[in-house]
Motif scaffolding. Structure first.
Motif, PDB file in Angstrom:
ATOM      1  N   ALA A 112      30.437  -3.779 -28.656  1.00  0.00           N
ATOM      2  CA  ALA A 112      31.013  -4.110 -29.967  1.00  0.00           C
ATOM      3  C   ALA A 112      30.458  -3.168 -31.035  1.00  0.00           C
ATOM      4  CB  ALA A 112      30.706  -5.555 -30.314  1.00  0.00           C
ATOM      5  N   CYS A 113      31.253  -2.941 -32.054  1.00  0.00           N
ATOM      6  CA  CYS A 113      30.819  -2.120 -33.187  1.00  0.00           C
ATOM      7  C   CYS A 113      31.545  -2.613 -34.441  1.00  0.00           C
ATOM      8  CB  CYS A 113      31.092  -0.633 -32.936  1.00  0.00           C
ATOM      9  SG  CYS A 113      32.840  -0.228 -32.685  1.00  0.00           S
ATOM     10  N   SER A 114      31.194  -2.066 -35.595  1.00  0.00           N
ATOM     11  CA  SER A 114      31.756  -2.544 -36.859  1.00  0.00           C
ATOM     12  C   SER A 114      32.298  -1.406 -37.706  1.00  0.00           C
ATOM     13  CB  SER A 114      30.684  -3.302 -37.653  1.00  0.00           C
ATOM     14  OG  SER A 114      30.221  -4.426 -36.937  1.00  0.00           O
ATOM     15  N   LEU A 115      33.342  -1.719 -38.463  1.00  0.00           N
ATOM     16  CA  LEU A 115      33.914  -0.801 -39.452  1.00  0.00           C
ATOM     17  C   LEU A 115      33.857  -1.478 -40.808  1.00  0.00           C
ATOM     18  CD1 LEU A 115      37.129   0.532 -37.640  1.00  0.00           C
ATOM     19  CD2 LEU A 115      35.070   1.855 -38.183  1.00  0.00           C
ATOM     20  N   ARG A 116      33.543  -0.699 -41.838  1.00  0.00           N
ATOM     21  CA  ARG A 116      33.510  -1.266 -43.184  1.00  0.00           C
ATOM     22  C   ARG A 116      33.828  -0.177 -44.199  1.00  0.00           C
ATOM     23  NH1 ARG A 116      28.488  -4.346 -46.269  1.00  0.00           N
ATOM     24  NH2 ARG A 116      29.675  -4.875 -48.156  1.00  0.00           N
ATOM     25  N   GLY A 117      34.787  -0.447 -45.071  1.00  0.00           N
ATOM     26  CA  GLY A 117      35.090   0.498 -46.144  1.00  0.00           C
ATOM     27  C   GLY A 117      36.377   1.272 -45.898  1.00  0.00           C
ATOM     28  N   PHE A 118      36.460   2.437 -46.535  1.00  0.00           N
ATOM     29  CA  PHE A 118      37.678   3.231 -46.524  1.00  0.00           C
ATOM     30  C   PHE A 118      37.592   4.398 -45.539  1.00  0.00           C
ATOM     31  CE2 PHE A 118      39.648   1.423 -50.290  1.00  0.00           C
ATOM     32  CZ  PHE A 118      38.570   0.889 -50.981  1.00  0.00           C
ATOM     33  N   ALA A 140      39.792  -3.067 -53.081  1.00  0.00           N
ATOM     34  CA  ALA A 140      38.352  -3.295 -52.910  1.00  0.00           C
ATOM     35  C   ALA A 140      37.870  -2.781 -51.561  1.00  0.00           C
ATOM     36  CB  ALA A 140      38.044  -4.784 -53.024  1.00  0.00           C
ATOM     37  N   ALA A 141      36.554  -2.567 -51.468  1.00  0.00           N
ATOM     38  CA  ALA A 141      35.960  -2.044 -50.228  1.00  0.00           C
ATOM     39  C   ALA A 141      36.045  -3.042 -49.083  1.00  0.00           C
ATOM     40  CB  ALA A 141      34.505  -1.650 -50.465  1.00  0.00           C
ATOM     41  N   GLY A 142      35.965  -4.336 -49.391  1.00  0.00           N
ATOM     42  CA  GLY A 142      36.055  -5.350 -48.342  1.00  0.00           C
ATOM     43  C   GLY A 142      34.778  -5.457 -47.515  1.00  0.00           C
ATOM     44  N   GLY A 143      34.757  -6.410 -46.601  1.00  0.00           N
ATOM     45  CA  GLY A 143      33.579  -6.635 -45.764  1.00  0.00           C
ATOM     46  C   GLY A 143      33.682  -5.907 -44.440  1.00  0.00           C
ATOM     47  N   PRO A 180      36.915   7.886 -39.672  1.00  0.00           N
ATOM     48  CA  PRO A 180      36.569   6.464 -39.754  1.00  0.00           C
ATOM     49  C   PRO A 180      35.505   6.237 -40.832  1.00  0.00           C
ATOM     50  CG  PRO A 180      36.581   7.218 -37.473  1.00  0.00           C
ATOM     51  CD  PRO A 180      36.690   8.447 -38.325  1.00  0.00           C
ATOM     52  N   PRO A 181      35.473   5.063 -41.445  1.00  0.00           N
ATOM     53  CA  PRO A 181      34.480   4.797 -42.494  1.00  0.00           C
ATOM     54  C   PRO A 181      33.055   5.122 -42.034  1.00  0.00           C
ATOM     55  CG  PRO A 181      36.048   3.006 -42.361  1.00  0.00           C
ATOM     56  CD  PRO A 181      36.351   3.905 -41.208  1.00  0.00           C
ATOM     57  N   GLY A 182      32.359   5.943 -42.818  1.00  0.00           N
ATOM     58  CA  GLY A 182      30.977   6.288 -42.518  1.00  0.00           C
ATOM     59  C   GLY A 182      30.811   7.379 -41.488  1.00  0.00           C
ATOM     60  N   SER A 183      31.904   7.898 -40.928  1.00  0.00           N
ATOM     61  CA  SER A 183      31.812   8.909 -39.874  1.00  0.00           C
ATOM     62  C   SER A 183      32.050  10.300 -40.451  1.00  0.00           C
ATOM     63  CB  SER A 183      32.844   8.622 -38.773  1.00  0.00           C
ATOM     64  OG  SER A 183      32.812   9.633 -37.776  1.00  0.00           O
ATOM     65  N   LYS A 184      31.415  11.307 -39.832  1.00  0.00           N
ATOM     66  CA  LYS A 184      31.604  12.703 -40.228  1.00  0.00           C
ATOM     67  C   LYS A 184      32.482  13.460 -39.234  1.00  0.00           C
ATOM     68  CE  LYS A 184      27.195  12.978 -42.685  1.00  0.00           C
ATOM     69  NZ  LYS A 184      25.894  13.681 -42.809  1.00  0.00           N
ATOM     70  N   GLU A 185      33.012  12.738 -38.242  1.00  0.00           N
ATOM     71  CA  GLU A 185      33.870  13.348 -37.234  1.00  0.00           C
ATOM     72  C   GLU A 185      35.291  12.825 -37.397  1.00  0.00           C
ATOM     73  OE1 GLU A 185      32.278  12.712 -33.382  1.00  0.00           O
ATOM     74  OE2 GLU A 185      30.329  13.627 -33.839  1.00  0.00           O
ATOM     75  N   ALA A 186      36.249  13.761 -37.385  1.00  0.00           N
ATOM     76  CA  ALA A 186      37.642  13.394 -37.621  1.00  0.00           C
ATOM     77  C   ALA A 186      38.368  13.050 -36.330  1.00  0.00           C
ATOM     78  CB  ALA A 186      38.362  14.528 -38.335  1.00  0.00           C
ATOM     79  N   VAL A 206      39.419  -1.010 -44.501  1.00  0.00           N
ATOM     80  CA  VAL A 206      39.725  -1.535 -43.169  1.00  0.00           C
ATOM     81  C   VAL A 206      39.779  -3.071 -43.200  1.00  0.00           C
ATOM     82  CG1 VAL A 206      38.927  -1.677 -40.792  1.00  0.00           C
ATOM     83  CG2 VAL A 206      38.712   0.456 -42.054  1.00  0.00           C
ATOM     84  N   LYS A 207      40.765  -3.619 -42.496  1.00  0.00           N
ATOM     85  CA  LYS A 207      40.966  -5.060 -42.407  1.00  0.00           C
ATOM     86  C   LYS A 207      41.051  -5.462 -40.928  1.00  0.00           C
ATOM     87  CE  LYS A 207      43.772  -4.798 -46.592  1.00  0.00           C
ATOM     88  NZ  LYS A 207      45.114  -5.074 -47.196  1.00  0.00           N
ATOM     89  N   PRO A 208      40.817  -6.744 -40.617  1.00  0.00           N
ATOM     90  CA  PRO A 208      40.884  -7.168 -39.212  1.00  0.00           C
ATOM     91  C   PRO A 208      42.307  -7.110 -38.671  1.00  0.00           C
ATOM     92  CG  PRO A 208      39.661  -8.750 -40.566  1.00  0.00           C
ATOM     93  CD  PRO A 208      40.339  -7.812 -41.509  1.00  0.00           C
ATOM     94  N   GLY A 209      42.439  -6.898 -37.357  1.00  0.00           N
ATOM     95  CA  GLY A 209      43.735  -6.929 -36.684  1.00  0.00           C
ATOM     96  C   GLY A 209      44.450  -5.591 -36.724  1.00  0.00           C
ATOM     97  N   ALA A 210      45.487  -5.497 -35.879  1.00  0.00           N
ATOM     98  CA  ALA A 210      46.265  -4.268 -35.821  1.00  0.00           C
ATOM     99  C   ALA A 210      47.192  -4.138 -37.028  1.00  0.00           C
ATOM    100  CB  ALA A 210      47.066  -4.233 -34.524  1.00  0.00           C
TER     101      ALA A 210
END
Length: 212
Positions: A112-118, A140-143, A180-186, A206-210
């Motif tokens: 499992a991992c997490s995404l947060r932000g834009f 908003a940035a969201g959780g 992806p949010p927080g990533s430096k790789e495209a 980013v929001k939950p679900g497809a």
């Protein structure tokens, strides 16, 4: 010695004895009073001390613990990265002159991992020529969104239909480059003729679900 002289001397001895007794009693009373005062002072101090401590110093329950002080920010080791994600464009939704396209992230990893932000999003032609400008942030940035293996999250790309604005449309994009949010790789996804018009191109967090 005359009787009168003896009588005077006897009276003086009695008077002297009485004076000594009175002095001793006075000293004793003073010493007793001093002890009583000290005891009263100590008792008063003991009674006041707890009140003063509660008023001027926080109790153990009021002092933040290490767990309470720790921030809830997502750690780098918990963040979903380009290596553990796939990205694709969902079904385009057109209505009232607005165009919305889901940008879907799926966890293809084993943990499992997490995404947060834009996410960061830009458009190019097939050979890599940039099209327009990168998407601006909307809302908003969201959780944080927690993704177990196989689960998806999405952000939403937005532009307007041709003719809504006097500003010209950009060239039709063939590829979407996504950070992806927080990533430096495209990451890269193909498009079905995505065209930005009116100079409006933005992306939500980013929001939950497809999809919504």
């Amino acid at each position: 010695m005359s009787l009168t002289t003896k009588t005077l001397r006897h009276g003086r001895r009695i008077a002297a004895g009485s004076l000594i007794a009175v002095t001793a009693l006075t000293l004793s009373a003073c010493q007793s009073g001093g002890k009583d005062s000290a005891l009263h002072s100590s008792a008063a101090a003991a009674a006041v001390a707890p009140h003063g401590k509660a008023a001027n110093a926080p109790s153990a329950a009021q002092v933040p613990s290490a767990a309470q002080a720790r921030t809830s920010a997502m750690t780098a080791s918990d963040r979903c990265t380009a290596d553990t994600l796939s990205v694709s464009l969902g079904r385009t939704d057109i209505g009232a002159g607005n165009i919305h396209i889901p940008l879907v992230f799926t966890n293809k990893g084993k943990t499992a991992c997490s995404l947060r932000g834009f996410p960061g999003v830009s458009l190019t032609l097939k050979e890599g020529t940039p099209v327009g400008k990168p998407a601006t942030r909307s809302g908003a940035a969201g959780g944080a969104v927690r993704l177990r293996p196989g689960q998806s999250a999405h952000a939403v790309l937005h532009t307007v239909s041709d003719g809504v604005s006097d500003k010209p449309c950009w060239s039709t994009a063939q590829l979407v480059h996504v950070y992806p949010p927080g990533s430096k790789e495209a990451m890269t996804a193909g498009t079905d003729g995505l065209r930005v018009c009116g100079g409006e191109f933005d992306v939500t967090s980013v929001k939950p679900g497809a999809t919504d």
